[in-house]
Design a protein around this motif. Structure first.
Motif, PDB file in Angstrom:
ATOM      1  N   GLU A  36     -14.126   3.731  -2.769  1.00  0.00           N
ATOM      2  CA  GLU A  36     -13.146   3.626  -1.682  1.00  0.00           C
ATOM      3  C   GLU A  36     -13.809   3.516  -0.316  1.00  0.00           C
ATOM      4  O   GLU A  36     -13.168   3.067   0.654  1.00  0.00           O
ATOM      5  CB  GLU A  36     -12.205   4.840  -1.693  1.00  0.00           C
ATOM      6  CG  GLU A  36     -11.173   4.830  -2.811  1.00  0.00           C
ATOM      7  CD  GLU A  36     -11.724   5.384  -4.126  1.00  0.00           C
ATOM      8  OE1 GLU A  36     -10.948   5.530  -5.065  1.00  0.00           O
ATOM      9  OE2 GLU A  36     -12.947   5.666  -4.192  1.00  0.00           O
ATOM     10  N   LYS A  77       1.667   6.348  -7.229  1.00  0.00           N
ATOM     11  CA  LYS A  77       0.692   7.314  -7.748  1.00  0.00           C
ATOM     12  C   LYS A  77       1.285   8.710  -7.790  1.00  0.00           C
ATOM     13  O   LYS A  77       1.046   9.479  -8.716  1.00  0.00           O
ATOM     14  CB  LYS A  77      -0.570   7.297  -6.882  1.00  0.00           C
ATOM     15  CG  LYS A  77      -1.398   6.036  -7.063  1.00  0.00           C
ATOM     16  CD  LYS A  77      -2.605   6.055  -6.143  1.00  0.00           C
ATOM     17  CE  LYS A  77      -3.403   4.774  -6.288  1.00  0.00           C
ATOM     18  NZ  LYS A  77      -4.544   4.731  -5.367  1.00  0.00           N
ATOM     19  N   GLU A 119       2.210   1.692  -3.407  1.00  0.00           N
ATOM     20  CA  GLU A 119       1.189   2.162  -4.344  1.00  0.00           C
ATOM     21  C   GLU A 119       0.980   3.662  -4.207  1.00  0.00           C
ATOM     22  O   GLU A 119       0.797   4.376  -5.198  1.00  0.00           O
ATOM     23  CB  GLU A 119      -0.124   1.414  -4.092  1.00  0.00           C
ATOM     24  CG  GLU A 119      -0.076  -0.028  -4.577  1.00  0.00           C
ATOM     25  CD  GLU A 119      -1.288  -0.826  -4.113  1.00  0.00           C
ATOM     26  OE1 GLU A 119      -2.227  -0.191  -3.587  1.00  0.00           O
ATOM     27  OE2 GLU A 119      -1.282  -2.051  -4.272  1.00  0.00           O
ATOM     28  N   ARG A 138     -10.466   2.076 -10.112  1.00  0.00           N
ATOM     29  CA  ARG A 138      -9.414   2.969 -10.593  1.00  0.00           C
ATOM     30  C   ARG A 138      -8.054   2.584 -10.008  1.00  0.00           C
ATOM     31  O   ARG A 138      -7.055   2.507 -10.728  1.00  0.00           O
ATOM     32  CB  ARG A 138      -9.753   4.424 -10.233  1.00  0.00           C
ATOM     33  CG  ARG A 138      -8.712   5.444 -10.699  1.00  0.00           C
ATOM     34  CD  ARG A 138      -9.070   6.831 -10.174  1.00  0.00           C
ATOM     35  NE  ARG A 138     -10.226   7.371 -10.856  1.00  0.00           N
ATOM     36  CZ  ARG A 138     -10.166   8.216 -11.882  1.00  0.00           C
ATOM     37  NH1 ARG A 138      -8.986   8.606 -12.353  1.00  0.00           N
ATOM     38  NH2 ARG A 138     -11.262   8.670 -12.431  1.00  0.00           N
ATOM     39  N   SER A 139      -8.002   2.355  -8.692  1.00  0.00           N
ATOM     40  CA  SER A 139      -6.719   2.028  -8.066  1.00  0.00           C
ATOM     41  C   SER A 139      -6.189   0.672  -8.525  1.00  0.00           C
ATOM     42  O   SER A 139      -4.977   0.456  -8.579  1.00  0.00           O
ATOM     43  CB  SER A 139      -6.856   2.043  -6.538  1.00  0.00           C
ATOM     44  OG  SER A 139      -7.706   1.009  -6.083  1.00  0.00           O
ATOM     45  N   ARG A 179       0.827  -1.198   0.000  1.00  0.00           N
ATOM     46  CA  ARG A 179       0.000   0.000   0.000  1.00  0.00           C
ATOM     47  C   ARG A 179       0.865   1.252   0.000  1.00  0.00           C
ATOM     48  O   ARG A 179       0.565   2.231  -0.675  1.00  0.00           O
ATOM     49  CB  ARG A 179      -0.927   0.010   1.220  1.00  0.00           C
ATOM     50  CG  ARG A 179      -2.048  -1.003   1.168  1.00  0.00           C
ATOM     51  CD  ARG A 179      -2.984  -0.755   0.000  1.00  0.00           C
ATOM     52  NE  ARG A 179      -3.493   0.597  -0.023  1.00  0.00           N
ATOM     53  CZ  ARG A 179      -4.517   1.022   0.727  1.00  0.00           C
ATOM     54  NH1 ARG A 179      -5.145   0.201   1.523  1.00  0.00           N
ATOM     55  NH2 ARG A 179      -4.922   2.271   0.670  1.00  0.00           N
TER      56      ARG A 179
END
Length: 682
Positions: free
Chosen positions: A667, A518, A514, A544-545, A511
């Motif tokens: 989310e 981004k 990530e 999207r993620s 995480r």
């Protein structure tokens, strides 16, 4: 045979329809187990006529024998007129060691006090002396003789609880159920509808039973109001007692004095002492002596008060409400922030075996409660009491070996949680490798939640950080354990311990990576092949993620998902296509192909739906085609070389409310458990 039929067949005479107690109870301040004790005698059937007749009998018993405080004088009159009468009331007994030298009973609702009671009643039911009262069915005689010094006489007394159960029979009956059925059966038994909870939520609810099934288990659950945290401690068992956290004293808990005699407190009589509303209250102070005594008891199962040391097996449960959301607490304080300040210290909190994440349980509503058959609470309470005599903690060493950095208290907490969950889910000791690892992960995560907060509260714990990982003895694989809230909130400073002090789990590092990815906005050629594992109930995930970076330069995208049929599955497809249009660098050139499946009877309707989608997408320049020849495997394959394998297809989200914010933002939704594998072709 469906689940309800199996329940009635396996536990004939020991089950009751769980909504019946609510029909009878009304506003009566009487525990559910008292009502179900009566319902079990008259309504343990699936015959509606028998149930209806039984309900009337139970209502008659409650109407005629249960003592309402407002009607106490009327009941006393009936006892005098008839000379003998049966009542249902909460009885407390104390020793009058003066000249009388006798035990004396008090009736909570009837208002009688200091009524002599035979020694044998007390010897058979020592919890009468605990000071907290025991619900009983009592026959009272009225002595009208002129020579009688006391008019009231206790003729018979029967605590409302089963005197004995056959534990071996209970364990044998487990064989009739699959694991999923057994878990749902237990959910019905505690009064909740299993259909509205996922597997992780069910485990969290069942973890509330651990203090009932394990000796000296130290349990804490903090969460929002209305999630049923205190229900199993107040309503489930005559072997447990619920006390207000603001009214607990050392004398009440451990030892009190009557003249020169030491009388044991609550821990000496009950399997579980649960502290309700265990949170900071204005104007309330906590006796530091009690905290010290409590710390010693939680660690050593004994306490020093008065003339010597005393031992007890009562488990301690602390339940209270949180003041803030989990992200707020992790960012600004810690997960123990709402408990009384006097208890927020490492020496006390390190003794907690399990911190149950109450914030993951939805607020209970009318449809949250079971309408099916479950075990009579009195029966399951007696079973849990008997299971306390068993110990499955040693079985964990047959499957895994934890990292040596864990403290002995860490190991003990994990073993006790594992043992208790095994008793609840697999009392026959039969489970698969996957099932045993599920319990080990749950036990380790529950302890790690405590340890993570100790690093924040008490700096001394950072000197010897614990690495929560274990070796699977069968495969030789190393498996790391992480709390769900830490995976969802990896960037909050309060949670992050320096790498040289404690290595974070693979999922948490992913995480963090990530987030960094981004920010850096890498080119497609730099994207890595990888596998990510999403936890059950995990938040912060969106289409999207998961997909945008890998599909933004693709022109043709093939979606293989055999389950695009139901309305919410069609909505998932539309959300996925919307994501592609929003993130693709040339959306007007997109060519989307759906491969799915359906029953023959459902295909005509789906053709109409998919044709409508295709027609609408044409206005965006997107070509949409479909077929009903999907393979079982689910994937997204793009013409830019990326192939993304989806364990659950597009169906990755748990159900959410019609008016929840999760409706507007992915989310905010909790996820199902799934795996995504990203592979690039040569």
């Amino acid at each position: 045979m469906n689940l309800q039929e199996k329940i009635l067949s396996a536990f004939v005479g020991k089950v009751v329809r769980k909504d019946l107690a609510f029909l009878v109870k009304g506003n009566l301040p009487v525990p559910t187990y008292v009502l179900e004790y009566l319902l079990g005698q008259y309504c343990a059937s699936d015959d509606e006529q028998i149930i209806e007749e039984g309900l009337e009998k139970v209502k008659d018993v409650i109407r005629n024998n249960y003592v309402h405080r407002a009607e106490a004088e009327e009941i006393k009159g009936k006892i005098r007129e008839k000379g003998r009468y049966r009542v249902i009331d909460k009885i407390t007994v104390a020793l009058n060691d003066s000249i009388a030298n006798q035990y004396e009973a008090s009736f909570a609702n009837l208002g009688l006090s200091r009524i002599p009671i035979a020694d044998q009643f007390v010897i058979d039911n020592p919890k009468l002396l605990s000071g907290n009262g025991v619900w009983c069915i009592v026959t009272i005689n009225y002595l009208s003789s002129d020579t009688a010094k006391i008019r009231w006489e206790i003729d018979t007394l029967k605590p409302i609880q089963i005197s004995s159960v056959d534990l071996d029979e209970f364990i044998r009956q487990r064989e009739m159920f699959t694991t999923e059925e057994w878990i749902d059966f237990l959910m019905h038994t505690v009064g909740l509808s299993p259909e509205l909870l996922n597997r992780r939520e069910k485990l969290i609810v069942l973890a509330r039973l651990l203090p009932h099934v394990e000796n000296n288990f130290n349990f804490m659950e903090l969460g929002p109001k209305g999630t049923g945290k205190s229900h199993v401690f107040q309503e489930l068992s005559p072997y447990g007692v619920l006390v207000s956290g603001g009214d607990v004293t050392s004398a009440r808990l451990f030892v009190k004095y009557s003249g020169n005699k030491e009388l044991l407190g609550l821990v000496g009589y009950w399997d579980v002492v649960a502290w309700d509303e265990f949170e900071q209250q204005k104007g309330k102070t906590v006796d530091p002596v009690m905290i010290d005594t409590m710390q010693n008891y939680l660690a050593n199962k004994s306490f020093n008060r008065g003339k010597g040391a005393h031992e007890a097996s009562a488990s301690m449960a602390f339940v209270g409400n949180t003041k803030h959301t989990v992200p707020y607490m992790l960012k600004n304080s810690h997960l123990f922030e709402s408990i009384p300040v006097a208890f927020i210290k490492g020496a006390f909190l390190d003794r907690i075996h399990l911190y149950n994440p109450g914030w993951e349980i939805k607020m209970l509503k009318k449809d949250s409660f079971s309408k099916g058959y479950g075990l009579i609470t009195d029966y399951i309470a007696a079973i849990l009491h008997e299971l306390r005599k068993l110990d499955y903690s040693g079985n964990i060493s047959n499957y895994v070996k934890f990292d040596g950095s864990l403290s002995e208290r860490d190991h003990l907490a994990i073993r006790k949680t594992f043992s208790g969950m095994t008793k609840l889910l697999y009392p026959n000791g039969k489970y698969t490798e996957e099932e045993v690892l599920e319990l080990i992960d749950f036990a380790a995560e529950s302890r790690k939640r405590v340890k993570d907060q100790l690093y924040i509260i008490d700096e001394t714990f950072k000197a010897e950080p614990a690495k929560f990982e274990y070796l699977e003895l069968k495969t030789g694989n190393t498996r790391q354990v992480e709390t769900l809230e830490r995976i969802e909130n990896p960037i909050y400073p309060a949670l992050i311990i320096k790498d040289e002090e404690l290595s974070l789990s693979t999922e948490c590092n992913q995480r963090k990576e990530e987030v960094a990815e981004k920010k850096a906005r890498p080119r497609i050629g730099q994207l890595p092949e990888k596998q990510i594992n999403i936890r059950l109930n995990q938040k912060g995930i969106s289409y999207r993620s998961l997909f945008a970076d890998y599909l933004k330069d693709a022109k043709q995208i093939t979606i293989t998902d055999p389950f695009i049929r139901l309305p919410y599955q069609i909505r998932n497809l539309l959300d996925f296509i919307q994501m592609l249009i929003d993130t693709n660098i040339h959306p007007e050139l997109l060519d989307i192909v759906l491969k799915t499946q359906n029953e023959d009877s459902g295909i005509p309707e789906m053709i109409d739906v998919l044709d409508d989608i295709a027609e609408d997408l044409q206005s965006y320049g997107v070509q949409f085609k479909y077929s009903f020849d999907a393979a079982h495997d689910r994937s997204v394959v793009a013409d830019n070389g990326w192939s993304i394998s989806l364990g659950r297809g597009l169906d990755i989200f748990e159900p959410f409310g019609k008016y929840a914010l999760a409706q507007a933002k992915q989310e905010n939704r909790r996820c199902k458990e799934f795996t995504v594998i990203y592979m690039k072709s040569n």
